[in-house]
Enzyme design. Structure first.
Site, PDB file in Angstrom:
ATOM      1  N   GLY A 131      -0.064  -0.238  -4.527  1.00 31.25           N
ATOM      2  CA  GLY A 131      -1.476   0.090  -4.711  1.00 31.25           C
ATOM      3  C   GLY A 131      -2.081   0.676  -3.449  1.00 31.25           C
TER       4      GLY A 131
ATOM      5  CB  ALA B  29       4.045   1.467   4.141  1.00 35.35           C
TER       6      ALA B  29
ATOM      7  NE  ARG C  92      -3.478   2.318   2.678  1.00 37.07           N
ATOM      8  CZ  ARG C  92      -3.876   2.952   3.772  1.00 37.07           C
ATOM      9  NH1 ARG C  92      -3.445   2.575   4.962  1.00 37.07           N
ATOM     10  NH2 ARG C  92      -4.717   3.962   3.680  1.00 37.07           N
ATOM     11  CG  HIS C  93      -1.009   4.902  -0.660  1.00 35.93           C
ATOM     12  ND1 HIS C  93      -1.189   5.564   0.540  1.00 35.93           N
ATOM     13  CD2 HIS C  93      -2.234   4.485  -1.038  1.00 35.93           C
ATOM     14  CE1 HIS C  93      -2.464   5.562   0.850  1.00 35.93           C
ATOM     15  NE2 HIS C  93      -3.125   4.902  -0.082  1.00 35.93           N
ATOM     16  N   GLY C  94       2.366   4.936   1.043  1.00 38.50           N
ATOM     17  CA  GLY C  94       2.732   5.418   2.381  1.00 38.50           C
ATOM     18  C   GLY C  94       1.755   6.459   2.924  1.00 38.50           C
TER      19      GLY C  94
END
Ligand code: NAG
Ligand code: NAG
Ligand code: NAG
Ligand code: NAG
Ligand code: NAG
Ligand code: NAG
Length: 460
Positions: free
Chosen positions: A349, A392, A81-83
């Site tokens: 993602g 993340a 996952r994005h930060g």
């Protein structure tokens, strides 16, 4: 006698140092809100992996425990996952609205309330709309460094330079920036300045949920699909949280709607995630309140992305097959004596990418569904986004060759080994690859994105 005395003293020393340590440890982190472990998808990665609070680059390779020393890693897929990011425009509007109420109508006298009214400023602006923040850049840089320490034979300078590490991302700016940050973590680690490494943008893969027509129509754009969430908002548990917030602010109950309670919770969570501060907004909740807020959000995720509807997880069929196709390719290349061309795949993602896939694989499934009426009996549920999906968050699958055709697949969630649910095996956390394939046989033979995502004739 002397030895005895020494032992006694050493024993006392141990007790004292243990208790002193226990006593000072909250003091070590005065900036962490007491409710930080209930922030759902707005939680920090360090709250899920507390040892990182001491050393953000700490790894413990012995957690991997392959069944024999012969085992070698031949492929790794990481779905990340994005930060940490800014709030969305919708959330920022609600936060502004709550802030106005506190400024204009709150009459309490506590110091934290004075602090909000006189010192805190509404610094969030609508144009921030979900963008990655500096902490989010660091989330991915640090993760990249830790993974290279955990899997040094795969995430290596040689493999990166040789083009054996692939990057795929969702098109959203926060994901692209996270991907750039992950790459920067590696290139800075190895001081690579003479070369750049590209990434592919693939929304069919990383934002499948937006392209699955049936999911969009039947769940995502369908208010009735989350009726349990609406019912929970009317329940005494939730009402009580809102009243307690109104009491703490000394405003009329009707001013603190569910949205306003949520905005207050977000303010506490975002101030902590983005600025690492224990903000005065956090004083609006005690731990019981935070658990109710956490449940309310888990309930939504359950019905929108989790076990609530079959199509939620089926929308990830395309990613599921993509992962297994790659594993198969690595196996066959290795078997035929070729070098594995895609040793590592890093895919970036959203929480909305990971949760349907985790659900499809059977992770975090409780015996009962989450509903508006079973808050109390679900207190020990495994479906807890605060644990599963911090910024993340990552699912990592590592393929091992243990010699003589003994291939194994190890899943890790947020850098901790987990077992594939329902796979009964003594080496549950590192089962035979074939056993994993057998376990997911039905999905491997079916789970066709096009078929699952088309509207059935009756609803079309
Ligand atoms: C590393 O992990 C192993 C296995 O889980 C554990 O026994 C050990 O205590 C850990 N070491 C550290 C320093 O955390
Ligand atoms: C809140 O404060 C504003 C501005 O002083 C005022 O107009 C409004 O009536 C107040 N609302 C309530 C419910 O007290
Ligand atoms: C993210 O990317 C955009 C566009 O490339 C850039 O303008 C922005 O500064 C980046 N943000 C961060 C935090 O790196
Ligand atoms: C995205 O990934 C899917 C699945 O691997 C693939 O079929 C498709 O061609 C890719 N699309 C792009 C634009 O690369
Ligand atoms: C919306 O969700 C409800 C509950 O699952 C379902 O009965 C209804 O058919 C859905 N509506 C649409 C348009 O799919
Ligand atoms: C296949 O994997 C084994 C175990 O890591 C390794 O010894 C062997 O070199 C690999 N074969 C090729 C061609 O990479």
């Amino acid at each position: 006698m002397l030895t005895f005395l020494w032992k006694l003293t050493a024993f006392h020393f141990l007790i004292i140092s243990c208790c002193l340590l226990n006593y000072v440890s909250p003091e070590d982190h005065p900036d962490i809100p007491a409710i930080a472990k209930y922030f759902n998808t707005k939680g920090t990665y360090e709250e899920v992996n507390p040892h990182l609070k001491e050393d953000i680059l700490a790894v413990n390779r012995s957690i991997l425990q392959p069944p024999s020393a012969q085992c070698q890693q031949i492929h790794l897929t990481a779905i990340i996952r994005h930060g940490t990011r800014y709030p969305t425009t919708k959330n920022i509007k609600e936060m502004q609205q709550l802030y106005n109420i506190v400024l204009q109508n709150a009459t309490g006298v506590e110091s934290w309330l004075r602090e909000i009214q006189t010192q805190w400023t509404m610094w969030y602006t609508e144009d921030m709309d979900g963008r990655l923040v500096q902490k989010g850049v660091n989330d991915h840089k640090h993760l990249a460094v830790r993974l290279s320490k955990l899997f040094p034979s795969l995430i290596s300078e040689e493999k990166l330079r040789g083009g054996f590490i692939k990057f795929i991302t969702s098109s959203k700016h926060r994901c692209v920036n996270s991907t750039l940050s992950f790459k920067a973590g590696l290139t800075e680690l190895w001081a690579i300045t003479d070369k750049e490494f590209d990434h592919a943008v693939n929304d069919s893969l990383m934002r499948f949920f937006a392209q699955c027509t049936r999911f969009v129509q039947e769940v995502d754009n369908n208010a009735t699909a989350v009726s349990e969430v609406d019912k929970f908002k009317q329940r005494p548990e939730m009402r009580r949280v809102q009243e307690k917030i109104a009491d703490r602010l000394r405003v009329l109950y009707r001013l603190i709607t569910h949205d306003m309670a949520e905005a207050a919770f977000y303010l506490c969570a975002y101030e902590f995630a983005i600025k690492a501060v224990n903000s005065p907004w956090c004083q609006l909740f005690d731990e019981d309140d935070a658990k109710v807020m956490e449940y309310s959000s888990d309930l939504r995720e359950f019905w929108k992305r989790g076990y609530g509807y079959d199509i939620n997880s089926k929308s990830s069929c395309i990613l599921f097959h993509d992962v297994f196709n790659r594993l198969n390719k690595a196996v066959s290349e290795n078997k035929s004596g070729q070098q594995v061309t895609e040793a590592v795949t890093v895919q970036v993602g959203h929480a909305d990418t990971l949760l349907p896939l985790l659900t499809l694989l059977g992770f975090f499934k409780d015996s009962e569904a989450l509903t508006s009426t079973n808050y109390a009996t679900q207190s020990q549920r495994s479906f807890r986004t605060s644990r599963m999906l911090p910024y993340a968050a990552n699912l990592i699958l590592v393929l091992y060759d243990c010699g003589g055709g003994d291939l194994r697949l190890q899943p890790l969630l947020n850098e901790k080994p987990v077992a594939f649910p329902g796979l009964t095996d003594q080496q549950a956390s590192m089962p035979l690859y074939q056993d994993v394939r057998d376990h997911y046989k039905e999905l491997l033979q079916g789970c066709d994105f096009e078929t699952e995502c088309q509207l059935s004739k009756s609803s079309a």
